[in-house]
Design an enzyme around this catalytic site. Structure first.
Site, PDB file in Angstrom:
ATOM      1  N   LYS A   1       7.984 -14.300 -12.332  1.00  0.00           N
ATOM      2  CA  LYS A   1       9.398 -14.695 -12.266  1.00  0.00           C
ATOM      3  C   LYS A   1      10.263 -13.452 -12.493  1.00  0.00           C
ATOM      4  CE  LYS A   1      11.590 -17.166 -15.647  1.00  0.00           C
ATOM      5  NZ  LYS A   1      12.660 -16.229 -16.080  1.00  0.00           N
TER       6      LYS A   1
ATOM      7  N   GLU B   1      19.921 -21.270 -14.825  1.00  0.00           N
ATOM      8  CA  GLU B   1      20.167 -21.347 -16.273  1.00  0.00           C
ATOM      9  C   GLU B   1      21.660 -21.348 -16.590  1.00  0.00           C
ATOM     10  OE1 GLU B   1      17.767 -18.747 -18.687  1.00  0.00           O
ATOM     11  OE2 GLU B   1      18.927 -19.178 -20.502  1.00  0.00           O
TER      12      GLU B   1
HETATM   13  O1  KIV Z   1      12.013 -16.496 -20.785  1.00  0.00           O
HETATM   14  C1  KIV Z   1      12.137 -17.724 -20.668  1.00  0.00           C
HETATM   15  O2  KIV Z   1      11.647 -18.525 -21.466  1.00  0.00           O
HETATM   16  C2  KIV Z   1      12.915 -18.222 -19.531  1.00  0.00           C
HETATM   17  C3  KIV Z   1      13.235 -19.672 -19.483  1.00  0.00           C
HETATM   18  C4  KIV Z   1      14.240 -20.014 -20.496  1.00  0.00           C
HETATM   19  C5  KIV Z   1      13.600 -20.120 -18.131  1.00  0.00           C
HETATM   20  O3  KIV Z   1      13.263 -17.466 -18.691  1.00  0.00           O
END
Ligand code: KIV
Length: 287
Positions: free
Chosen positions: A114, A183
């Site tokens: 991600k 978010e």
């Molecule tokens: O780092 C994380 O936990 C996140 C989530 C809050 C989506 O990016």
């Protein structure tokens, strides 16, 4: 149970089945969450706050993410494991980013990575997906930009910013991202983005219309009370449960109530007699 894949998530959006994602940072939690049926385990860089005790996510390294992802991957049989690319692991150059993403995928057992950002990283997302690395995007409040935002406030509340976010989401989809985390943005905007994309959106503080929802596990279990954002629902208060259990342990050890006989290993009479006789003999030899 079959592993959740990029294809499964696409089908879930098409058939309006909600997607669930929770953060995990270790084997024990990963196994519990996986067995409970969560679809995606995110090794988020939130581990900087929740596990490592930093003020924000910026100090988290690729090594930290890989270390925790390895543990999570060992506990996950069914859930897709997504590893966050930490601050400065993909911003310096596309070459460095590809190397880091490659290492995370190759050596830690992640099924996807991600990245935070939109148009700025679209070219890189294309390179990664072309190389066979599934990429989840992250728009809205992107905590790695906390200093640029000046805090963790609601994002894209103005029409112009909302339009930019919509464009960013389309750029990520076009570049090949398989899902996007939204978010802390208005629920109405998240609904528009979700309707406009063929890939799933996963919301955190983005209202009920997203294709899925994500929370930090320690937040939803009521273990982390340093700061509780409005979008967090605490489904239980594990901090209080742990506190009770630990206080009972301390009390019982102090009054000799633990360990009780059932927690101890005892010798039968014959073994004990033989043991004592051998011990006496040994002691005599020493003397
Ligand atoms: O780092 C994380 O936990 C996140 C989530 C809050 C989506 O990016």
């Amino acid at each position: 149970m079959k592993r959740i894949t990029v294809q499964t998530l696409k089908e879930m959006k098409a058939t309006r089945q909600k997607i669930t994602m929770l953060t995990a940072y270790d084997y024990t939690f990963a196994k519990i969450l996986d067995e409970a049926g969560v679809d995606i385990l995110l090794v988020g860089d939130s581990l900087g706050n929740v596990i490592l005790g930093y003020e924000n996510t910026l100090p988290v390294t690729v090594e930290d993410i890989m270390h925790h992802t390895k543990a999570v991957a060992r506990g996950a049989r069914h859930a897709m494991v997504v590893a966050d690319m930490p601050f400065m692991s993909y911003q310096v150059s596309d070459e460095k980013a590809m190397e880091n993403a490659g290492a995370i995928m190759k050596f830690s057992g992640a099924n996807a990575v991600k990245l935070e950002g939109g148009k700025r990283i679209a070219g890189l997302v294309k390179k990664m997906t072309d190389a066979g690395i599934p990429v989840m995007g992250h728009l809205g409040l992107t905590p790695q930009s906390v200093h640029q935002f000046g805090g963790y406030s609601l994002q894209a509340k103005e029409a112009g910013e909302a339009k930019t976010l919509l464009e960013e989401s389309l750029a990520l989809e076009e570049a090949g991202a398989f899902a996007i985390v939204l978010e802390k943005i208005p629920a109405e905007l998240a609904e528009l983005v979700t309707a406009g994309l063929s890939i799933p959106t996963i919301g955190i503080g983005a209202g009920p219309s997203c294709d899925g929802q994500v929370l930090v596990t320690q937040d939803m279990l009521g273990m982390f009370d340093k700061f509780v954002p409005k979008f967090v629902k605490q489904y239980t208060n594990l901090k209080a449960t742990i506190d009770d259990a630990v206080k009972s342990f301390i009390k019982e050890v102090r009054v000799d109530a633990f360990p009780a006989s059932e927690h101890s290993y005892h010798m039968d009479k014959e073994t004990l007699d033989r043991f004592m006789a051998e011990l006496d003999k040994g002691l005599e030899e020493i003397r």
